[in-house]
Design an enzyme around this catalytic site. Sequence first.
Site, PDB file in Angstrom:
ATOM      1  N   ARG A 166       0.841  -1.215   0.000  1.00  0.00           N
ATOM      2  CA  ARG A 166       0.000   0.000   0.000  1.00  0.00           C
ATOM      3  C   ARG A 166       0.874   1.264   0.000  1.00  0.00           C
ATOM      4  O   ARG A 166       0.562   2.245   0.672  1.00  0.00           O
ATOM      5  CB  ARG A 166      -0.939   0.038   1.215  1.00  0.00           C
ATOM      6  CG  ARG A 166      -1.979  -1.035   1.243  1.00  0.00           C
ATOM      7  CD  ARG A 166      -2.970  -0.900   0.072  1.00  0.00           C
ATOM      8  NE  ARG A 166      -4.065  -1.833   0.258  1.00  0.00           N
ATOM      9  CZ  ARG A 166      -4.013  -3.114  -0.067  1.00  0.00           C
ATOM     10  NH1 ARG A 166      -2.928  -3.627  -0.620  1.00  0.00           N
ATOM     11  NH2 ARG A 166      -5.054  -3.894   0.131  1.00  0.00           N
ATOM     12  N   SER A 236     -10.680  -0.642   3.798  1.00  0.00           N
ATOM     13  CA  SER A 236      -9.820  -0.833   4.978  1.00  0.00           C
ATOM     14  C   SER A 236      -9.323   0.540   5.416  1.00  0.00           C
ATOM     15  O   SER A 236      -8.734   1.261   4.621  1.00  0.00           O
ATOM     16  CB  SER A 236      -8.596  -1.686   4.644  1.00  0.00           C
ATOM     17  OG  SER A 236      -8.963  -2.969   4.234  1.00  0.00           O
ATOM     18  N   GLU A 333      -4.387   3.521   6.525  1.00  0.00           N
ATOM     19  CA  GLU A 333      -4.256   3.178   5.113  1.00  0.00           C
ATOM     20  C   GLU A 333      -4.849   4.310   4.282  1.00  0.00           C
ATOM     21  O   GLU A 333      -4.413   4.596   3.178  1.00  0.00           O
ATOM     22  CB  GLU A 333      -4.987   1.850   4.863  1.00  0.00           C
ATOM     23  CG  GLU A 333      -4.586   1.146   3.598  1.00  0.00           C
ATOM     24  CD  GLU A 333      -5.614   1.331   2.519  1.00  0.00           C
ATOM     25  OE1 GLU A 333      -5.327   1.010   1.372  1.00  0.00           O
ATOM     26  OE2 GLU A 333      -6.708   1.821   2.813  1.00  0.00           O
TER      27      GLU A 333
HETATM   28  N1  EPU Z   1     -10.761 -10.978  10.339  1.00  0.00           N
HETATM   29  C1  EPU Z   1     -11.509 -11.194  11.457  1.00  0.00           C
HETATM   30  N2  EPU Z   1     -12.434 -10.265  11.813  1.00  0.00           N
HETATM   31  C2  EPU Z   1     -12.652  -9.152  11.077  1.00  0.00           C
HETATM   32  C3  EPU Z   1     -11.903  -8.932   9.919  1.00  0.00           C
HETATM   33  C4  EPU Z   1     -10.948  -9.868   9.552  1.00  0.00           C
HETATM   34  O1  EPU Z   1     -11.334 -12.175  12.149  1.00  0.00           O
HETATM   35  O2  EPU Z   1     -13.514  -8.349  11.468  1.00  0.00           O
HETATM   36  C5  EPU Z   1      -9.768 -11.993   9.918  1.00  0.00           C
HETATM   37  C6  EPU Z   1     -10.260 -12.771   8.703  1.00  0.00           C
HETATM   38  O3  EPU Z   1     -11.030 -13.871   9.060  1.00  0.00           O
HETATM   39  C7  EPU Z   1      -8.966 -13.183   8.053  1.00  0.00           C
HETATM   40  C8  EPU Z   1      -8.046 -12.024   8.360  1.00  0.00           C
HETATM   41  O4  EPU Z   1      -8.588 -11.344   9.483  1.00  0.00           O
HETATM   42  O5  EPU Z   1      -8.436 -14.321   8.667  1.00  0.00           O
HETATM   43  C9  EPU Z   1      -7.867 -11.091   7.172  1.00  0.00           C
HETATM   44  O6  EPU Z   1      -9.123 -10.549   6.776  1.00  0.00           O
HETATM   45  P1  EPU Z   1      -9.503 -10.334   5.239  1.00  0.00           P
HETATM   46  O7  EPU Z   1      -9.181 -11.537   4.457  1.00  0.00           O
HETATM   47  O8  EPU Z   1     -10.904  -9.834   5.197  1.00  0.00           O
HETATM   48  O9  EPU Z   1      -8.528  -9.222   4.731  1.00  0.00           O
HETATM   49  P2  EPU Z   1      -7.871  -7.930   5.410  1.00  0.00           P
HETATM   50  O10 EPU Z   1      -6.471  -8.279   5.780  1.00  0.00           O
HETATM   51  O11 EPU Z   1      -8.709  -7.379   6.506  1.00  0.00           O
HETATM   52  C10 EPU Z   1      -6.892  -7.006   3.199  1.00  0.00           C
HETATM   53  C11 EPU Z   1      -6.799  -5.694   2.483  1.00  0.00           C
HETATM   54  C12 EPU Z   1      -8.068  -5.399   1.691  1.00  0.00           C
HETATM   55  C13 EPU Z   1      -8.318  -6.544   0.728  1.00  0.00           C
HETATM   56  C14 EPU Z   1      -8.412  -7.855   1.515  1.00  0.00           C
HETATM   57  C15 EPU Z   1      -8.549  -9.046   0.613  1.00  0.00           C
HETATM   58  C16 EPU Z   1      -5.367  -4.167   3.690  1.00  0.00           C
HETATM   59  C17 EPU Z   1      -5.291  -2.987   4.591  1.00  0.00           C
HETATM   60  N3  EPU Z   1      -6.573  -4.604   3.424  1.00  0.00           N
HETATM   61  O12 EPU Z   1      -7.881  -6.898   4.204  1.00  0.00           O
HETATM   62  O13 EPU Z   1      -7.835  -4.220   0.944  1.00  0.00           O
HETATM   63  O14 EPU Z   1      -9.500  -6.334  -0.019  1.00  0.00           O
HETATM   64  O15 EPU Z   1      -7.189  -8.036   2.278  1.00  0.00           O
HETATM   65  O16 EPU Z   1      -7.343  -9.289  -0.009  1.00  0.00           O
HETATM   66  O17 EPU Z   1      -4.324  -4.675   3.265  1.00  0.00           O
HETATM   67  C18 EPU Z   1      -8.000  -1.828   1.253  1.00  0.00           C
HETATM   68  O18 EPU Z   1      -6.774  -1.786   1.266  1.00  0.00           O
HETATM   69  O19 EPU Z   1      -8.716  -0.790   1.370  1.00  0.00           O
HETATM   70  C19 EPU Z   1      -8.646  -3.107   1.131  1.00  0.00           C
HETATM   71  C20 EPU Z   1      -9.963  -3.203   1.183  1.00  0.00           C
END
Ligand code: EPU
Length: 338
Positions: A166, A236, A333
Amino acid sequence: MSISITQAVSLAEHTTLKVGGEALRFAAVHDEDELVAAVAHAKKEKLSITVLGGGSNVLVSDAGVSGMVIQNRIIGLALEDTNDATLLTASAGEVFDDIVAEMADIGVWGLENLSHIPGSVGATPVQNVGAYGVDVADLIQSVRVYDTETQEYSELSNADCQFGYRDSLFKKPEGKKYIVVSVTYAFAKDAGPTLDYRDLQNRFENTPTPHEVRDAVIEIRSAKFPNWKEVGTAGSFFKNPIIEQSRYAILLETYPELPGFPTTDQKIKVPLGWILDKVLGLKGEGTEKVGTYQGQALVLINRGQATAEDITSFADEIVAKVKEATEIDVEWEVTKIK
Ligand code: EPU
Protein backbone atom coordinates in the site's frame (compact mmCIF):
# COMPACT_ATOMS: atom_id res chain seq x y z
CA MET A 1 -6.67 26.91 -22.97
CA SER A 2 -9.36 27.96 -20.56
CA ILE A 3 -10.67 25.58 -17.97
CA SER A 4 -13.53 25.91 -15.56
CA ILE A 5 -12.34 26.62 -12.04
CA THR A 6 -14.99 26.80 -9.36
CA GLN A 7 -14.81 28.10 -5.81
CA ALA A 8 -15.95 26.73 -2.47
CA VAL A 9 -16.76 23.21 -3.68
CA SER A 10 -17.86 20.74 -0.99
CA LEU A 11 -15.43 17.83 -0.95
CA ALA A 12 -17.78 15.61 1.08
CA GLU A 13 -19.66 15.06 -2.17
CA HIS A 14 -16.50 13.96 -3.95
CA THR A 15 -15.37 11.35 -1.41
CA THR A 16 -16.85 7.99 -0.46
CA LEU A 17 -16.49 8.68 3.29
CA LYS A 18 -18.84 11.64 2.68
CA VAL A 19 -17.08 14.03 5.02
CA GLY A 20 -14.88 17.07 4.63
CA GLY A 21 -15.05 20.80 4.07
CA GLU A 22 -14.73 22.84 0.92
CA ALA A 23 -11.96 23.31 -1.59
CA LEU A 24 -11.04 26.95 -2.08
CA ARG A 25 -10.65 26.21 -5.81
CA PHE A 26 -11.75 23.11 -7.70
CA ALA A 27 -11.04 22.13 -11.30
CA ALA A 28 -12.05 18.94 -13.07
CA VAL A 29 -9.60 18.20 -15.89
CA HIS A 30 -10.53 16.06 -18.90
CA ASP A 31 -7.31 15.92 -20.92
CA GLU A 32 -3.60 16.56 -20.60
CA ASP A 33 -3.85 20.18 -21.80
CA GLU A 34 -6.48 20.97 -19.18
CA LEU A 35 -4.22 19.50 -16.52
CA VAL A 36 -1.37 21.76 -17.68
CA ALA A 37 -3.71 24.77 -17.49
CA ALA A 38 -5.01 23.83 -14.02
CA VAL A 39 -1.50 23.42 -12.62
CA ALA A 40 -0.39 26.70 -14.24
CA HIS A 41 -3.35 28.47 -12.61
CA ALA A 42 -2.50 27.05 -9.18
CA LYS A 43 1.12 28.15 -9.57
CA LYS A 44 0.16 31.64 -10.67
CA GLU A 45 -2.19 32.02 -7.70
CA LYS A 46 0.33 30.37 -5.35
CA LEU A 47 -2.17 27.68 -4.37
CA SER A 48 -1.22 24.22 -3.16
CA ILE A 49 -2.34 21.35 -5.40
CA THR A 50 -4.30 18.33 -4.20
CA VAL A 51 -5.29 15.67 -6.73
CA LEU A 52 -8.49 13.75 -6.27
CA GLY A 53 -9.49 10.65 -8.19
CA GLY A 54 -12.52 8.63 -7.12
CA GLY A 55 -12.16 9.94 -3.55
CA SER A 56 -12.49 6.42 -2.19
CA ASN A 57 -9.39 6.29 -0.03
CA VAL A 58 -9.21 9.75 1.53
CA LEU A 59 -10.38 11.55 4.64
CA VAL A 60 -10.77 15.27 3.96
CA SER A 61 -10.60 17.50 7.05
CA ASP A 62 -13.64 19.49 8.13
CA ALA A 63 -11.71 22.68 7.35
CA GLY A 64 -11.37 21.54 3.74
CA VAL A 65 -8.52 22.44 1.41
CA SER A 66 -7.18 25.99 1.33
CA GLY A 67 -5.61 25.44 -2.09
CA MET A 68 -6.69 23.97 -5.39
CA VAL A 69 -8.20 20.51 -5.80
CA ILE A 70 -7.74 18.99 -9.23
CA GLN A 71 -10.12 16.18 -10.03
CA ASN A 72 -8.58 13.91 -12.60
CA ARG A 73 -11.21 12.92 -15.15
CA ILE A 74 -8.90 12.14 -18.07
CA ILE A 75 -10.28 9.06 -19.79
CA GLY A 76 -9.09 6.75 -22.56
CA LEU A 77 -8.06 3.14 -23.08
CA ALA A 78 -5.62 1.51 -25.49
CA LEU A 79 -4.89 -2.19 -25.87
CA GLU A 80 -1.73 -3.48 -27.49
CA ASP A 81 -0.59 -7.02 -28.14
CA THR A 82 3.06 -8.07 -27.89
CA ASN A 83 4.46 -11.57 -28.25
CA ASP A 84 4.20 -12.42 -24.60
CA ALA A 85 1.83 -9.88 -23.09
CA THR A 86 -1.33 -7.87 -23.53
CA LEU A 87 -0.68 -4.24 -22.65
CA LEU A 88 -3.46 -1.97 -21.46
CA THR A 89 -2.89 1.75 -21.13
CA ALA A 90 -5.70 3.36 -19.16
CA SER A 91 -6.04 7.05 -18.39
CA ALA A 92 -6.15 8.04 -14.72
CA GLY A 93 -9.80 9.09 -14.66
CA GLU A 94 -11.14 5.73 -15.83
CA VAL A 95 -13.13 3.81 -13.22
CA PHE A 96 -10.77 1.01 -12.20
CA ASP A 97 -13.44 -1.64 -11.82
CA ASP A 98 -14.67 -0.97 -15.35
CA ILE A 99 -11.31 -2.02 -16.76
CA VAL A 100 -11.15 -5.00 -14.41
CA ALA A 101 -14.54 -6.09 -15.79
CA GLU A 102 -13.45 -5.41 -19.37
CA MET A 103 -10.32 -7.58 -19.06
CA ALA A 104 -12.30 -10.40 -17.44
CA ASP A 105 -14.85 -10.14 -20.27
CA ILE A 106 -12.21 -10.60 -22.94
CA GLY A 107 -10.56 -13.43 -20.99
CA VAL A 108 -7.30 -11.71 -20.07
CA TRP A 109 -5.81 -12.90 -16.75
CA GLY A 110 -4.39 -10.41 -14.27
CA LEU A 111 -6.85 -7.98 -12.72
CA GLU A 112 -9.74 -10.31 -11.80
CA ASN A 113 -8.76 -10.63 -8.10
CA LEU A 114 -9.02 -6.83 -7.86
CA SER A 115 -12.72 -6.82 -8.71
CA HIS A 116 -15.04 -4.28 -7.07
CA ILE A 117 -12.30 -2.11 -5.62
CA PRO A 118 -13.72 1.40 -5.75
CA GLY A 119 -11.72 4.26 -7.21
CA SER A 120 -10.00 5.39 -10.35
CA VAL A 121 -7.09 4.01 -12.37
CA GLY A 122 -4.89 6.93 -11.26
CA ALA A 123 -5.10 5.84 -7.63
CA THR A 124 -3.94 2.28 -8.30
CA PRO A 125 -0.19 2.97 -8.45
CA VAL A 126 -0.35 5.57 -5.67
CA GLN A 127 -1.84 3.08 -3.21
CA ASN A 128 -0.49 -0.03 -4.86
CA VAL A 129 -4.00 -1.42 -4.43
CA GLY A 130 -4.21 -5.09 -3.69
CA ALA A 131 -6.67 -7.82 -2.83
CA TYR A 132 -6.86 -11.60 -2.70
CA GLY A 133 -3.17 -12.16 -3.25
CA VAL A 134 -2.61 -9.71 -6.12
CA ASP A 135 -0.99 -6.29 -5.85
CA VAL A 136 -1.42 -4.01 -8.81
CA ALA A 137 2.34 -3.33 -8.74
CA ASP A 138 2.82 -6.87 -10.09
CA LEU A 139 0.97 -5.80 -13.24
CA ILE A 140 2.12 -2.22 -13.76
CA GLN A 141 4.68 -1.75 -16.50
CA SER A 142 4.90 2.05 -16.45
CA VAL A 143 3.12 5.16 -15.25
CA ARG A 144 2.80 8.39 -17.20
CA VAL A 145 3.02 11.42 -14.94
CA TYR A 146 2.92 15.18 -15.04
CA ASP A 147 5.68 16.79 -13.00
CA THR A 148 4.17 19.87 -11.37
CA GLU A 149 7.64 21.32 -10.75
CA THR A 150 9.20 21.06 -14.20
CA GLN A 151 5.71 21.19 -15.78
CA GLU A 152 6.55 18.33 -18.12
CA TYR A 153 5.11 14.94 -18.88
CA SER A 154 7.26 11.84 -18.50
CA GLU A 155 7.13 8.06 -18.13
CA LEU A 156 8.14 6.22 -14.92
CA SER A 157 9.09 2.55 -14.96
CA ASN A 158 7.76 0.04 -12.43
CA ALA A 159 11.07 0.27 -10.53
CA ASP A 160 10.91 4.09 -10.49
CA CYS A 161 7.59 3.82 -8.65
CA GLN A 162 9.21 2.19 -5.56
CA PHE A 163 6.19 0.02 -4.83
CA GLY A 164 5.65 -1.44 -1.36
CA TYR A 165 2.67 -2.68 0.64
CA ARG A 166 0.00 0.00 0.00
CA ASP A 167 2.92 2.31 -0.72
CA SER A 168 4.76 3.95 -3.61
CA LEU A 169 6.93 6.88 -4.62
CA PHE A 170 3.75 8.92 -5.01
CA LYS A 171 3.13 8.81 -1.25
CA LYS A 172 6.65 9.98 -0.40
CA PRO A 173 7.68 13.65 -0.19
CA GLU A 174 9.86 13.36 -3.31
CA GLY A 175 7.00 11.87 -5.30
CA LYS A 176 4.35 14.43 -4.36
CA LYS A 177 5.23 16.56 -7.38
CA TYR A 178 3.87 13.94 -9.76
CA ILE A 179 0.31 13.66 -11.00
CA VAL A 180 -0.54 10.28 -12.52
CA VAL A 181 -2.12 10.67 -15.96
CA SER A 182 -2.15 7.09 -17.23
CA VAL A 183 -1.07 3.61 -16.24
CA THR A 184 0.18 0.83 -18.52
CA TYR A 185 -0.63 -2.62 -17.19
CA ALA A 186 1.05 -5.71 -18.68
CA PHE A 187 -0.78 -9.03 -18.58
CA ALA A 188 1.41 -12.02 -19.38
CA LYS A 189 -0.07 -14.31 -22.01
CA ASP A 190 0.97 -17.40 -20.07
CA ALA A 191 -0.70 -16.18 -16.86
CA GLY A 192 -3.44 -18.10 -15.08
CA PRO A 193 -5.53 -17.72 -11.96
CA THR A 194 -4.09 -16.66 -8.58
CA LEU A 195 -6.09 -18.66 -6.07
CA ASP A 196 -3.75 -18.91 -3.05
CA TYR A 197 -5.70 -16.50 -0.85
CA ARG A 198 -7.64 -18.33 1.87
CA ASP A 199 -11.03 -17.14 0.69
CA LEU A 200 -10.40 -18.30 -2.88
CA GLN A 201 -8.86 -21.68 -2.12
CA ASN A 202 -11.00 -24.74 -2.81
CA ARG A 203 -13.63 -22.68 -4.54
CA PHE A 204 -13.25 -24.17 -7.99
CA GLU A 205 -13.25 -27.80 -9.04
CA ASN A 206 -11.93 -27.04 -12.53
CA THR A 207 -9.70 -24.26 -13.76
CA PRO A 208 -11.94 -21.18 -13.76
CA THR A 209 -12.10 -18.38 -16.32
CA PRO A 210 -11.11 -14.82 -15.38
CA HIS A 211 -14.79 -14.03 -15.30
CA GLU A 212 -15.57 -16.83 -12.86
CA VAL A 213 -12.80 -15.60 -10.55
CA ARG A 214 -14.19 -12.06 -10.79
CA ASP A 215 -17.64 -13.33 -9.83
CA ALA A 216 -16.23 -15.25 -6.86
CA VAL A 217 -14.28 -12.19 -5.63
CA ILE A 218 -17.39 -10.04 -5.92
CA GLU A 219 -19.35 -12.56 -3.88
CA ILE A 220 -16.67 -12.70 -1.16
CA ARG A 221 -16.36 -8.93 -1.01
CA SER A 222 -20.07 -8.33 -0.78
CA ALA A 223 -20.10 -10.03 2.62
CA LYS A 224 -17.14 -8.02 3.92
CA PHE A 225 -17.62 -4.53 2.55
CA PRO A 226 -20.57 -2.20 2.67
CA ASN A 227 -21.85 -0.86 -0.64
CA TRP A 228 -19.83 2.34 -0.91
CA LYS A 229 -22.53 3.89 -3.06
CA GLU A 230 -24.88 3.74 -0.06
CA VAL A 231 -22.66 3.76 3.02
CA GLY A 232 -19.86 6.22 3.78
CA THR A 233 -16.65 4.17 3.78
CA ALA A 234 -13.10 4.12 2.48
CA GLY A 235 -12.56 0.34 2.61
CA SER A 236 -9.82 -0.83 4.98
CA PHE A 237 -9.12 2.19 7.13
CA PHE A 238 -5.79 0.94 8.52
CA LYS A 239 -2.85 -0.97 7.05
CA ASN A 240 -2.21 -4.48 8.24
CA PRO A 241 0.79 -4.13 10.58
CA ILE A 242 4.10 -5.72 9.67
CA ILE A 243 5.80 -6.78 12.89
CA GLU A 244 9.00 -8.48 14.06
CA GLN A 245 8.91 -12.27 14.44
CA SER A 246 9.80 -11.87 18.12
CA ARG A 247 6.71 -9.72 18.76
CA TYR A 248 4.55 -12.18 16.84
CA ALA A 249 5.87 -15.02 19.02
CA ILE A 250 4.98 -13.06 22.17
CA LEU A 251 1.47 -12.35 20.86
CA LEU A 252 0.95 -16.02 19.98
CA GLU A 253 1.40 -16.92 23.65
CA THR A 254 -1.74 -14.96 24.48
CA TYR A 255 -3.56 -15.32 21.13
CA PRO A 256 -2.54 -18.71 19.68
CA GLU A 257 -4.94 -18.31 16.74
CA LEU A 258 -3.58 -14.93 15.56
CA PRO A 259 -2.90 -15.39 11.82
CA GLY A 260 0.49 -14.26 10.51
CA PHE A 261 1.95 -14.12 7.02
CA PRO A 262 5.74 -13.99 6.51
CA THR A 263 6.97 -11.11 4.35
CA THR A 264 9.99 -11.24 2.06
CA ASP A 265 12.06 -9.31 4.63
CA GLN A 266 11.59 -11.92 7.42
CA LYS A 267 8.82 -10.05 9.20
CA ILE A 268 5.21 -11.04 9.81
CA LYS A 269 2.13 -9.31 8.47
CA VAL A 270 -0.81 -9.69 10.83
CA PRO A 271 -4.46 -9.00 9.99
CA LEU A 272 -5.52 -6.01 12.04
CA GLY A 273 -9.17 -6.91 11.36
CA TRP A 274 -8.63 -10.09 13.42
CA ILE A 275 -7.12 -8.10 16.31
CA LEU A 276 -9.92 -5.52 16.27
CA ASP A 277 -12.50 -8.30 16.19
CA LYS A 278 -11.10 -11.15 18.29
CA VAL A 279 -8.81 -9.28 20.70
CA LEU A 280 -10.67 -6.01 21.20
CA GLY A 281 -14.25 -7.04 20.39
CA LEU A 282 -14.66 -3.99 18.16
CA LYS A 283 -16.49 -5.51 15.18
CA GLY A 284 -19.68 -3.56 14.52
CA GLU A 285 -18.92 -1.23 17.46
CA GLY A 286 -18.71 2.54 17.65
CA THR A 287 -20.97 5.52 18.18
CA GLU A 288 -24.10 6.54 16.34
CA LYS A 289 -21.91 8.57 13.99
CA VAL A 290 -18.94 6.32 13.25
CA GLY A 291 -18.15 2.68 13.76
CA THR A 292 -16.49 -0.45 12.44
CA TYR A 293 -18.46 -2.43 9.88
CA GLN A 294 -20.26 -5.50 11.20
CA GLY A 295 -18.91 -7.62 8.33
CA GLN A 296 -15.25 -6.54 8.64
CA ALA A 297 -13.73 -4.70 11.60
CA LEU A 298 -10.96 -3.10 9.51
CA VAL A 299 -13.55 -1.10 7.59
CA LEU A 300 -14.80 2.10 9.24
CA ILE A 301 -18.16 3.49 8.27
CA ASN A 302 -19.75 6.89 8.51
CA ARG A 303 -23.13 6.12 10.02
CA GLY A 304 -24.59 9.28 8.54
CA GLN A 305 -23.72 12.34 10.55
CA ALA A 306 -20.00 11.94 11.18
CA THR A 307 -17.53 14.78 10.71
CA ALA A 308 -13.89 14.22 9.78
CA GLU A 309 -13.09 15.02 13.42
CA ASP A 310 -15.45 12.26 14.63
CA ILE A 311 -13.82 9.73 12.33
CA THR A 312 -10.31 10.87 13.25
CA SER A 313 -10.90 10.61 16.99
CA PHE A 314 -12.56 7.21 16.61
CA ALA A 315 -9.60 6.01 14.52
CA ASP A 316 -7.10 7.46 17.02
CA GLU A 317 -8.91 5.63 19.82
CA ILE A 318 -8.58 2.36 17.93
CA VAL A 319 -4.87 2.99 17.33
CA ALA A 320 -4.40 3.59 21.07
CA LYS A 321 -6.35 0.45 22.05
CA VAL A 322 -4.31 -1.73 19.70
CA LYS A 323 -1.10 -0.25 21.08
CA GLU A 324 -2.18 -0.90 24.64
CA ALA A 325 -3.25 -4.49 24.01
CA THR A 326 -0.51 -5.60 21.63
CA GLU A 327 2.22 -2.90 21.51
CA ILE A 328 1.66 -2.75 17.76
CA ASP A 329 1.87 0.63 16.04
CA VAL A 330 -0.97 0.99 13.57
CA GLU A 331 -0.83 3.19 10.49
CA TRP A 332 -3.73 4.60 8.56
CA GLU A 333 -4.26 3.18 5.11
CA VAL A 334 -6.54 6.07 4.21
CA THR A 335 -4.81 9.28 3.13
CA LYS A 336 -5.54 12.41 5.15
CA ILE A 337 -6.24 15.53 3.14
CA LYS A 338 -6.22 18.91 4.84
N1 EPU B 1 -10.76 -10.98 10.34
C1 EPU B 1 -11.51 -11.19 11.46
N2 EPU B 1 -12.43 -10.27 11.81
C2 EPU B 1 -12.65 -9.15 11.08
C3 EPU B 1 -11.90 -8.93 9.92
C4 EPU B 1 -10.95 -9.87 9.55
O1 EPU B 1 -11.33 -12.17 12.15
O2 EPU B 1 -13.51 -8.35 11.47
C5 EPU B 1 -9.77 -11.99 9.92
C6 EPU B 1 -10.26 -12.77 8.70
O3 EPU B 1 -11.03 -13.87 9.06
C7 EPU B 1 -8.97 -13.18 8.05
C8 EPU B 1 -8.05 -12.02 8.36
O4 EPU B 1 -8.59 -11.34 9.48
O5 EPU B 1 -8.44 -14.32 8.67
C9 EPU B 1 -7.87 -11.09 7.17
O6 EPU B 1 -9.12 -10.55 6.78
P1 EPU B 1 -9.50 -10.33 5.24
O7 EPU B 1 -9.18 -11.54 4.46
O8 EPU B 1 -10.90 -9.83 5.20
O9 EPU B 1 -8.53 -9.22 4.73
P2 EPU B 1 -7.87 -7.93 5.41
O10 EPU B 1 -6.47 -8.28 5.78
O11 EPU B 1 -8.71 -7.38 6.51
C10 EPU B 1 -6.89 -7.01 3.20
C11 EPU B 1 -6.80 -5.69 2.48
C12 EPU B 1 -8.07 -5.40 1.69
C13 EPU B 1 -8.32 -6.54 0.73
C14 EPU B 1 -8.41 -7.86 1.51
C15 EPU B 1 -8.55 -9.05 0.61
C16 EPU B 1 -5.37 -4.17 3.69
C17 EPU B 1 -5.29 -2.99 4.59
N3 EPU B 1 -6.57 -4.60 3.42
O12 EPU B 1 -7.88 -6.90 4.20
O13 EPU B 1 -7.84 -4.22 0.94
O14 EPU B 1 -9.50 -6.33 -0.02
O15 EPU B 1 -7.19 -8.04 2.28
O16 EPU B 1 -7.34 -9.29 -0.01
O17 EPU B 1 -4.32 -4.68 3.27
C18 EPU B 1 -8.00 -1.83 1.25
O18 EPU B 1 -6.77 -1.79 1.27
O19 EPU B 1 -8.72 -0.79 1.37
C19 EPU B 1 -8.65 -3.11 1.13
C20 EPU B 1 -9.96 -3.20 1.18
